[in-house]
Write an enzyme that holds these catalytic residues in place. Structure first.
Site, short mmCIF file in Angstrom:
data_model
loop_
_atom_site.label_atom_id
_atom_site.label_comp_id
_atom_site.label_asym_id
_atom_site.label_seq_id
_atom_site.Cartn_x
_atom_site.Cartn_y
_atom_site.Cartn_z
N GLN A 163 -1.59 2.08 -6.38
CA GLN A 163 -1.73 2.85 -5.17
C GLN A 163 -1.11 4.10 -5.51
OE1 GLN A 163 0.27 3.30 -1.27
NE2 GLN A 163 -1.65 2.64 -0.28
N TYR A 184 0.59 11.05 4.61
CA TYR A 184 1.02 11.60 3.49
C TYR A 184 -0.09 12.72 3.36
CZ TYR A 184 4.33 7.90 3.01
OH TYR A 184 5.52 7.15 3.45
N ARG A 235 -7.30 4.22 0.99
CA ARG A 235 -6.89 3.69 2.24
C ARG A 235 -6.85 4.67 3.27
NH1 ARG A 235 -0.99 1.01 3.79
NH2 ARG A 235 -1.64 -0.84 4.37
N GLY A 290 1.34 -8.19 4.67
CA GLY A 290 2.32 -7.40 4.44
C GLY A 290 3.76 -8.27 4.33
N ARG A 291 4.50 -8.22 5.60
CA ARG A 291 5.91 -9.04 5.63
C ARG A 291 5.66 -10.43 5.32
NH1 ARG A 291 3.41 -9.04 10.67
NH2 ARG A 291 3.87 -10.81 12.19
#
Length: 359
Positions: A101, A182, A229, A315-316
């Site tokens: 990424q 971002y 993304r 994810g987690r």
């Protein structure tokens, strides 16, 4: 607990043949060496999770200006390329595929956290007013330097170079980070982008930088090795994209401009506007990945079953369970994530979570 059969169907994504519909979501873990080179620990972490098939790495800066946090990796020097080659080799040896990424943080930075110690850059000279961890303690993000039109072309070139560097390192592709507050996301948000030139003002102008970055990366390494993304309406990094209709207008236009590029996938970090998600799905010609906060185990396949996604990144669940694919297939219990070790560095809470075989 049995999960939907849709999760276990094979899928072709760009040049990749995937055995199922799970993937590893990109998540910053702050374990790189001080110069931004990923070391053996990072290689081990991703190799442990290679059964997920598509491994999307943590955000990786394309330049010195792109770094926001301590301990994040880069992909713009020969040393970075050599480090990522070890990661790619380790993932491939375990049967996985690696997408790096590319994350330029823009104004979500502090001079103390970058190699050159200069002010962050952004579409406009407006501070994010965010608290930032630095080696000297918590500090506020400063007012950034507004990018000139020539600066914008330089940044696009940095993304192009980083993408080429990722492929030189043996990665299977890259994901452009246009989300989560971002730099690319900052261009989309009216409260962060107050430019009056061709990169600001209208929906079309605010989308221009994102489209130009994506086109440059696709031209450099191939559209079928490029994903992107997006996170519509995510209020991270102090961003405000307006009301629901404004967000829908911005992202429908943006995805309409990106779709003809034929990128390998669109990765949506989804807040819950399913009407918008469905319209983006309908406009997108290739794969769609969707990740939501707070999904429970039994909800992992919901977006695939609803026709809103092709792949469900984890994810987690994946952080705490290196063998999460086996656990989900067999209905085995899952380890709990330890939030206290997310960014602390070292193996604890990173490469030491037990597998079923070690229990």
């Amino acid at each position: 607990m049995s999960l939907s059969p849709s999760l276990w169907q094979p899928f072709t994504l760009g040049r990749l043949e995937l055995n199922h519909r799970l993937a590893l979501a990109p998540m910053t873990r702050s374990r790189a060496n001080p110069d931004g080179t990923p070391g053996e620990l990072i290689a081990t972490h991703y190799a442990q999770r290679a059964s997920l098939g598509l491994i999307i790495t943590e955000g990786t800066q394309p330049s010195e200006d792109g770094q926001g946090y301590l301990g994040t990796p880069g992909i713009y020097t020969p040393e970075h390329v050599a480090g990522w080659r070890e990661v790619a080799d380790a993932v491939h040896a375990q049967g996985g595929h690696l997408f790096i990424q590319l994350m330029h943080v823009g104004r979500i930075s502090h001079p103390d956290n970058t190699p050159h110690h200069r002010r962050p850059v952004a579409p406009s000279a407006i501070s994010a007013e965010q608290d930032m961890v630095t080696a000297q303690g918590m500090q506020k993000t400063p007012v950034p330097r507004e990018l000139s039109v020539q600066d914008i072309q330089t940044v696009i070139g940095e993304f192009r170079h980083a993408a080429a560097s990722a492929i030189a390192a043996g990665a299977d592709g890259v994901e452009i980070h246009g989300a989560n507050g971002y730099l690319l996301h900052q261009f989309l948000a009216p409260n962060a982008n107050q430019r009056t030139d061709s990169y600001g003002g209208s929906v079309e102008n605010r989308a221009r930088f994102v489209v130009e970055v994506a086109a440059a990366v696709a031209d450099e390494i191939g559209a079928d090795r490029t994903g992107i993304r997006l996170s519509p309406a995510f209020p991270l990094g102090g961003l405000d994209e307006g009301d629901t209709e404004a967000v829908r207008a911005q992202y429908r236009h943006l995805v309409g401009e990106l779709a003809p590029l034929g990128l390998a996938y669109l990765h949506v970090h989804h807040l819950g506007d399913d009407e918008l998600l469905r319209s983006l799905r309908e406009a997108w010609p290739t794969a769609v990945l969707v990740v939501r906060y707070g999904r429970e185990r039994e909800q992992i396949a919901d977006d695939i079953d609803a026709g809103l996604a092709d792949i469900a990144p984890l994810g987690r669940f994946a952080l705490a369970n290196p063998d999460v694919v086996e656990r989900l297939r067999t209905g085995a219990p899952l380890n709990d994530l330890d939030p206290a070790t997310l960014y602390t560095g070292g193996a604890a809470g990173y490469t030491d979570y037990p597998t079923l075989a070690r229990l």
